[in-house]
Motif scaffolding. Structure first.
Motif, PDB file in Angstrom:
ATOM      1  N   ASN A   1      -9.559  20.267 -12.698  1.00 49.75           N
ATOM      2  CA  ASN A   1      -9.987  20.410 -13.865  1.00 49.75           C
ATOM      3  C   ASN A   1      -8.688  19.778 -14.644  1.00 49.75           C
ATOM      4  O   ASN A   1      -9.286  20.213 -16.546  1.00 49.75           O
ATOM      5  CB  ASN A   1      -9.037  22.204 -13.542  1.00 49.75           C
ATOM      6  N   LYS A   2      -7.845  19.386 -14.514  1.00 44.54           N
ATOM      7  CA  LYS A   2      -6.498  18.645 -15.801  1.00 44.54           C
ATOM      8  C   LYS A   2      -7.459  17.615 -15.802  1.00 44.54           C
ATOM      9  O   LYS A   2      -7.538  16.942 -17.117  1.00 44.54           O
ATOM     10  CB  LYS A   2      -5.440  18.331 -14.937  1.00 44.54           C
ATOM     11  N   VAL A   3      -7.997  16.547 -15.234  1.00 42.48           N
ATOM     12  CA  VAL A   3      -9.048  15.799 -15.640  1.00 42.48           C
ATOM     13  C   VAL A   3      -9.639  15.984 -16.608  1.00 42.48           C
ATOM     14  O   VAL A   3     -10.066  14.503 -17.506  1.00 42.48           O
ATOM     15  CB  VAL A   3      -9.061  14.380 -14.280  1.00 42.48           C
ATOM     16  N   THR A   4     -10.729  16.712 -15.915  1.00 41.31           N
ATOM     17  CA  THR A   4     -11.937  16.673 -16.857  1.00 41.31           C
ATOM     18  C   THR A   4     -11.629  17.168 -17.737  1.00 41.31           C
ATOM     19  O   THR A   4     -12.153  17.856 -18.903  1.00 41.31           O
ATOM     20  CB  THR A   4     -12.696  17.877 -16.301  1.00 41.31           C
ATOM     21  N   THR A   5     -10.758  18.626 -18.390  1.00 48.36           N
ATOM     22  CA  THR A   5      -9.934  19.185 -19.534  1.00 48.36           C
ATOM     23  C   THR A   5     -10.047  17.905 -19.809  1.00 48.36           C
ATOM     24  O   THR A   5      -9.589  17.923 -21.597  1.00 48.36           O
ATOM     25  CB  THR A   5      -9.075  20.041 -19.394  1.00 48.36           C
ATOM     26  N   ASP A   6      -8.694  17.415 -19.892  1.00 52.84           N
ATOM     27  CA  ASP A   6      -8.364  15.743 -21.206  1.00 52.84           C
ATOM     28  C   ASP A   6      -9.108  15.012 -21.465  1.00 52.84           C
ATOM     29  O   ASP A   6      -9.380  15.038 -22.682  1.00 52.84           O
ATOM     30  CB  ASP A   6      -6.896  14.877 -19.683  1.00 52.84           C
TER      31      ASP A   6
ATOM     32  N   VAL B   1     -18.880  12.741 -27.077  1.00 52.93           N
ATOM     33  CA  VAL B   1     -19.314  12.677 -26.466  1.00 52.93           C
ATOM     34  C   VAL B   1     -19.383  11.747 -25.058  1.00 52.93           C
ATOM     35  O   VAL B   1     -18.408  11.127 -25.088  1.00 52.93           O
ATOM     36  CB  VAL B   1     -20.616  11.773 -26.952  1.00 52.93           C
ATOM     37  N   ILE B   2     -20.259  12.520 -23.528  1.00 49.88           N
ATOM     38  CA  ILE B   2     -19.140  12.370 -22.632  1.00 49.88           C
ATOM     39  C   ILE B   2     -20.188  11.783 -21.947  1.00 49.88           C
ATOM     40  O   ILE B   2     -21.693  12.332 -21.053  1.00 49.88           O
ATOM     41  CB  ILE B   2     -18.139  13.457 -22.154  1.00 49.88           C
ATOM     42  N   ALA B   3     -20.646  10.796 -21.114  1.00 50.92           N
ATOM     43  CA  ALA B   3     -21.203  10.032 -20.198  1.00 50.92           C
ATOM     44  C   ALA B   3     -21.455   9.930 -18.997  1.00 50.92           C
ATOM     45  O   ALA B   3     -20.278   9.197 -18.384  1.00 50.92           O
ATOM     46  CB  ALA B   3     -22.616   9.324 -20.909  1.00 50.92           C
ATOM     47  N   VAL B   4     -22.303  10.725 -18.102  1.00 47.06           N
ATOM     48  CA  VAL B   4     -22.297  10.641 -16.992  1.00 47.06           C
ATOM     49  C   VAL B   4     -23.754  10.142 -16.167  1.00 47.06           C
ATOM     50  O   VAL B   4     -24.402  10.690 -17.105  1.00 47.06           O
ATOM     51  CB  VAL B   4     -21.742  11.615 -15.915  1.00 47.06           C
ATOM     52  N   GLU B   5     -23.533   9.218 -15.157  1.00 43.53           N
ATOM     53  CA  GLU B   5     -24.401   8.783 -14.414  1.00 43.53           C
ATOM     54  C   GLU B   5     -25.048  10.389 -13.087  1.00 43.53           C
ATOM     55  O   GLU B   5     -24.480  10.965 -13.606  1.00 43.53           O
ATOM     56  CB  GLU B   5     -24.845   8.265 -12.942  1.00 43.53           C
ATOM     57  N   ASP B   6     -26.177  10.915 -13.642  1.00 38.20           N
ATOM     58  CA  ASP B   6     -26.925  12.075 -12.674  1.00 38.20           C
ATOM     59  C   ASP B   6     -26.280  12.179 -11.631  1.00 38.20           C
ATOM     60  O   ASP B   6     -28.067  11.256 -11.052  1.00 38.20           O
ATOM     61  CB  ASP B   6     -28.331  12.237 -13.707  1.00 38.20           C
TER      62      ASP B   6
ATOM     63  N   SER C   1     -20.089  19.410 -12.864  1.00 36.36           N
ATOM     64  CA  SER C   1     -19.998  21.055 -13.598  1.00 36.36           C
ATOM     65  C   SER C   1     -18.998  21.118 -14.218  1.00 36.36           C
ATOM     66  O   SER C   1     -19.189  21.833 -14.968  1.00 36.36           O
ATOM     67  CB  SER C   1     -20.073  21.430 -12.211  1.00 36.36           C
ATOM     68  N   MET C   2     -17.327  20.289 -13.894  1.00 36.09           N
ATOM     69  CA  MET C   2     -16.770  20.449 -14.662  1.00 36.09           C
ATOM     70  C   MET C   2     -17.052  20.207 -16.192  1.00 36.09           C
ATOM     71  O   MET C   2     -16.669  21.156 -17.463  1.00 36.09           O
ATOM     72  CB  MET C   2     -15.663  21.007 -14.567  1.00 36.09           C
ATOM     73  N   LEU C   3     -17.114  19.072 -16.475  1.00 35.65           N
ATOM     74  CA  LEU C   3     -17.680  18.981 -17.055  1.00 35.65           C
ATOM     75  C   LEU C   3     -18.758  19.450 -18.154  1.00 35.65           C
ATOM     76  O   LEU C   3     -18.529  19.093 -19.563  1.00 35.65           O
ATOM     77  CB  LEU C   3     -17.847  17.410 -17.592  1.00 35.65           C
TER      78      LEU C   3
ATOM     79  N   TYR D   1     -19.418  22.360 -18.180  1.00 38.82           N
ATOM     80  CA  TYR D   1     -19.221  23.669 -18.818  1.00 38.82           C
ATOM     81  C   TYR D   1     -18.485  24.035 -19.670  1.00 38.82           C
ATOM     82  O   TYR D   1     -18.258  24.584 -20.246  1.00 38.82           O
ATOM     83  CB  TYR D   1     -19.578  24.561 -17.372  1.00 38.82           C
ATOM     84  N   LYS D   2     -17.482  23.190 -19.296  1.00 40.86           N
ATOM     85  CA  LYS D   2     -16.508  22.999 -20.669  1.00 40.86           C
ATOM     86  C   LYS D   2     -16.865  22.043 -21.608  1.00 40.86           C
ATOM     87  O   LYS D   2     -16.185  22.421 -22.819  1.00 40.86           O
ATOM     88  CB  LYS D   2     -15.328  21.378 -19.715  1.00 40.86           C
ATOM     89  N   CYS D   3     -17.879  21.126 -22.138  1.00 37.26           N
ATOM     90  CA  CYS D   3     -18.021  20.318 -23.089  1.00 37.26           C
ATOM     91  C   CYS D   3     -18.562  21.628 -23.760  1.00 37.26           C
ATOM     92  O   CYS D   3     -19.021  21.991 -25.096  1.00 37.26           O
ATOM     93  CB  CYS D   3     -19.472  20.076 -22.467  1.00 37.26           C
ATOM     94  N   VAL D   4     -19.800  22.883 -22.663  1.00 41.53           N
ATOM     95  CA  VAL D   4     -20.504  23.781 -23.482  1.00 41.53           C
ATOM     96  C   VAL D   4     -18.953  24.726 -24.009  1.00 41.53           C
ATOM     97  O   VAL D   4     -19.524  25.039 -25.419  1.00 41.53           O
ATOM     98  CB  VAL D   4     -21.101  25.157 -22.839  1.00 41.53           C
ATOM     99  N   TRP D   5     -18.494  24.964 -23.175  1.00 45.08           N
ATOM    100  CA  TRP D   5     -17.503  25.750 -24.147  1.00 45.08           C
ATOM    101  C   TRP D   5     -16.634  25.085 -25.699  1.00 45.08           C
ATOM    102  O   TRP D   5     -16.612  26.234 -25.954  1.00 45.08           O
ATOM    103  CB  TRP D   5     -16.062  26.070 -22.894  1.00 45.08           C
ATOM    104  N   ARG D   6     -16.329  24.200 -24.915  1.00 47.85           N
ATOM    105  CA  ARG D   6     -14.856  23.385 -26.143  1.00 47.85           C
ATOM    106  C   ARG D   6     -16.546  22.931 -27.193  1.00 47.85           C
ATOM    107  O   ARG D   6     -15.683  22.530 -27.784  1.00 47.85           O
ATOM    108  CB  ARG D   6     -14.426  22.462 -25.861  1.00 47.85           C
ATOM    109  N   GLY D   7     -17.375  23.567 -27.321  1.00 47.35           N
ATOM    110  CA  GLY D   7     -18.332  22.638 -28.170  1.00 47.35           C
ATOM    111  C   GLY D   7     -18.584  21.042 -28.603  1.00 47.35           C
ATOM    112  O   GLY D   7     -18.502  20.200 -29.333  1.00 47.35           O
TER     113      GLY D   7
END
Length: 361
Positions: free
Chosen positions: A247-252, A259-264, A290-292, A294-300
């Protein structure tokens, strides 16, 4: 937007006994309805929620099942609805066939608005009364559903579903590529490295000692049950530490980058490697993404998922050269074309970022 917040709660001894009864009734309803629908399917019939609800009403009227009326009817009806959702997920290919519930697993009961009252940070459940809840955050809207649960370690939690608009983070104009790994939890395309704290390794000695003590006791005895709770507490502490770190890492990351890019990643396929399964599960790649998400959706913010077959590790981010093979033992390599030295994970993160922003074709 529907959001879920979870809080620790502390029922009294009387409330704990009543909750135990509610959990038992809810578990019985689930198992009874699952058996009913499974037997019907074996006979070529299908039973939906409405039919199972009518059957439950008839069951409550029988003399041998009058005890089902001792608790609120709402958790029992919600158990049927949850079973309907489980079957929907099964037929859609999103989940396995629903399983029977055990009293030693996590226990839960869900209440809708007709069976609870929330006013001025006071939560009251039907036939339970006011609960002592440790509120760790504030919210303005009224909860639509309340789920109370008990973990294997004997701790109680209250989960509220609310319709709220989360506060967005300020735009930074920055983008980043993220490569997940075992040696390092995440490597960012700007060269930043996030350590993998390896929580399983940290707690495995304590866990092994507790499990060894459990195995020496007679199953079902009082001492065995007390030791089982001790083992569950170690598991819960390990899980909580891992989730807190993620949670701490993804929120930061979400706070700093737009824009955050990750591998699927195909995590289910990765854990089939018996040599790395333990470490991959400990790193929790799936939960990280999954944390990234929903947090991206929440935080715009925006999350871009790159195709899992994109050769991020084998491709030189400078000139585009793609190596024929790149075993996991190779952590550093030199591009034969441009002679640039690469750190495997950092090179992958830069390729992921280049692909996301359109610099790679």
């Amino acid at each position: 937007m529907k959001v879920r917040y979870t809080f620790r709660c502390y029922p009294t001894d009387t409330q704990a006994q009543e909750l135990s009864r509610v959990f038992g009734h809810t578990r019985f309803t689930w198992n009874w309805a699952l058996r009913l629908r499974t037997d019907a399917w074996a006979n070529g019939e299908r039973i939906n929620y409405n039919q199972s609800s009518a059957a439950l009403t008839a069951l409550k009227k029988t003399p041998e099942h009058q005890w089902l009326n001792e608790v609120s009817c709402v958790p029992l009806q919600q158990s049927l609805r949850n079973l309907q959702t489980a079957f929907g997920n099964f037929f859609a290919g999103r989940a396995k066939y629903p399983r029977f519930k055990s009293k030693r697993d996590r226990q839960s009961a869900e209440y809708t608005t007709s069976a609870f009252k929330y006013t001025n940070s006071v939560l009251s459940l039907a036939k339970i009364g006011k609960l002592k809840v440790r509120w760790s955050r504030s919210f303005t809207s009224q909860p639509t559903t309340v789920t109370i649960s008990k973990t294997g370690a004997g701790r109680y939690y209250v989960s509220l579903v609310l319709d709220e608009t989360p506060q967005t983070f300020a735009k930074t104009g920055e983008s980043i590529g993220v490569d997940l790994g075992i040696n390092r939890l995440a490597t960012l395309s700007n060269g930043e490295r996030i350590a993998n704290l390896r929580f399983t390794r940290k707690y495995e000695t304590k866990l092994a000692k507790a499990q060894k003590s459990l195995s020496r006791k007679t199953k079902g005895s009082g001492r065995w049950n007390r030791q089982r709770i001790k083992v569950a507490k170690v598991h819960e502490k390990l899980s909580n530490a891992r989730v807190d770190h993620l949670n701490k890492v993804t929120t930061d990351i979400v706070r700093r980058f737009d824009v955050i890019a990750v591998e699927d990643l195909n995590v289910r396929g990765l854990v089939r490697n018996r040599k790395l399964a333990k470490h991959i599960s400990d790193a929790s790649f799936g939960r990280f993404v999954s944390m990234l998400d929903y947090k991206c959706v929440w935080r715009g913010k925006a999350l871009v998922k790159i195709d899992r077959f994109f050769p991020s590790s084998k491709r030189c981010w400078c000139c585009g050269y793609v190596a024929q093979a790149m075993p996991l033992t190779v952590r550093n390599w030199q591009c034969p074309d441009c002679k640039r030295e690469h750190d495997r994970d950092e090179n992958a993160a830069k390729n992921i970022w280049n692909f996301a922003v359109g610099l790679t074709v």
